[in-house]
Design an enzyme around this catalytic site. Structure first.
Site, PDB file in Angstrom:
ATOM      1  CG  HIS A 286      -0.397   0.404   2.490  1.00 14.33           C
ATOM      2  ND1 HIS A 286       0.029  -0.505   3.439  1.00 14.33           N
ATOM      3  CD2 HIS A 286      -0.173   1.626   3.029  1.00 14.33           C
ATOM      4  CE1 HIS A 286       0.479   0.135   4.505  1.00 14.33           C
ATOM      5  NE2 HIS A 286       0.377   1.431   4.269  1.00 14.33           N
TER       6      HIS A 286
ATOM      7  CG  ASP B 218      -0.002  -3.896   2.847  1.00 10.16           C
ATOM      8  OD1 ASP B 218       0.510  -3.457   1.800  1.00 10.16           O
ATOM      9  OD2 ASP B 218      -0.278  -3.179   3.836  1.00 10.16           O
TER      10      ASP B 218
ATOM     11  N   GLY C 194       3.119   6.708   8.469  1.00  8.39           N
ATOM     12  CA  GLY C 194       4.526   6.926   8.152  1.00  8.39           C
ATOM     13  C   GLY C 194       5.404   5.777   8.580  1.00  8.39           C
TER      14      GLY C 194
ATOM     15  CB  SER D  86       2.789   2.074   6.255  1.00  4.92           C
ATOM     16  OG  SER D  86       1.576   2.311   6.904  1.00  4.92           O
ATOM     17  N   GLY D  87       5.089  -0.191   6.170  1.00  3.98           N
ATOM     18  CA  GLY D  87       6.174  -0.762   5.393  1.00  3.98           C
ATOM     19  C   GLY D  87       7.416  -1.081   6.192  1.00  3.98           C
TER      20      GLY D  87
END
Length: 268
Positions: free
Chosen positions: A72, A120, A213, A215-216
């Site tokens: 995402h 994801d 922020g 995320s990932g």
């Protein structure tokens, strides 16, 4: 000769063993991580129309030319770079490097209309191999299909917001989150059917959490091997707020995707 050089580098810097020891702190509520204590942490940045680069997500360096992040986080309309060896996003830091992607591969079953549908995960092939150092190192992948026990202590890291609607920090943050097992996290009073078995939950105490922020970025866990492994990829938090009680941060469970990671990285 190049292959032998890589052998020397891997011998000097084993995955999951940072040169600078991490300390215990948190993300939401904000305490700084020790500089370069999470040397596989990446900042995924995009270029704005003004030419400036902006942090958008985190990532994990899993090979000298591969970074793992969340699907995402990727938009086909943006130009990205990966920044490694960073502690302060605004400072010029010796040993840090910005690398452009050669290719970005999103999991084929990722559904951009629903982050809770799972898958994801995305892999970024860098345009060149990076040189490992005391500030840039690899994180280990967990064993395929391994499941963390409930209450296992892990650390989420990133430059995400310190509060739900708050500012983003300049300095890398870390937060200690306890794993919540799937049986608990999938209860209706927790995340219910939004959580899939290919995910891992951590946190939910209403105090410490990942936020926008982050995320990932990695969920760093240290099992009996003694080396840090990336067991999760920051995926989503509650729309009610980053640190909502009984709504732990949800991560893509990396151990559910070992085969896909190996297939993609060996094919390119």
């Amino acid at each position: 000769m190049l292959r032998c050089l890589h052998c020397v580098l891997f011998a000097a810097f084993s995955c999951g063993v940072p040169s600078y020891k991490p300390k215990a702190s948190r993300i939401v509520g904000g305490e700084d991580a020790n500089p370069y204590s999470w040397p596989w942490q990446a900042s995924l940045q995009y270029s704005s129309s003004s030419g400036k680069w902006h942090h958008t997500c985190g990532g994990s360096l899993i090979a000298t030319n591969w970074v793992m992040t969340a699907a995402h986080c990727i938009s086909s309309s943006r130009t990205y770079r990966v920044y490694l060896g960073k502690h302060s996003l605004s400072a010029s830091e010796k040993g840090s490097i910005a690398v452009s992607p050669e290719k970005i591969i999103i999991h084929p079953k990722w559904d951009s209309s629903s982050v809770s549908s799972g898958n994801d995960i995305a892999l970024i092939k860098l345009s060149k191999h990076v040189t490992l150092s005391d500030k840039i190192q690899l994180v280990c992948l967990p064993k395929a299909n391994s499941i963390l026990a409930s209450n296992s202590p892990c650390y989420a890291t990133g430059w995400g917001r310190l509060q739900t609607d708050g500012a983003s920090p300049d300095i890398l943050q870390q937060g200690r989150l306890l794993v919540v097992d799937y049986a608990t996290c999938s209860k209706s009073s927790w995340w219910g059917s939004s959580v899939k078995s290919s995910m891992v939950c951590a946190g939910g105490d209403g105090v410490i959490s990942s936020c926008k922020g982050d995320s990932g970025g990695p969920l760093n866990c240290k099992p009996s091997s003694g080396k840090w492994e990336v067991h999760g990829i920051g995926s989503f938090v509650s729309s009610s707020g980053c640190n909502t009680y009984h709504k732990p941060t949800v991560f893509t469970r990396v151990s559910a995707f070992n085969d896909w990671i190996a297939q993609v990285s060996s094919a390119l």
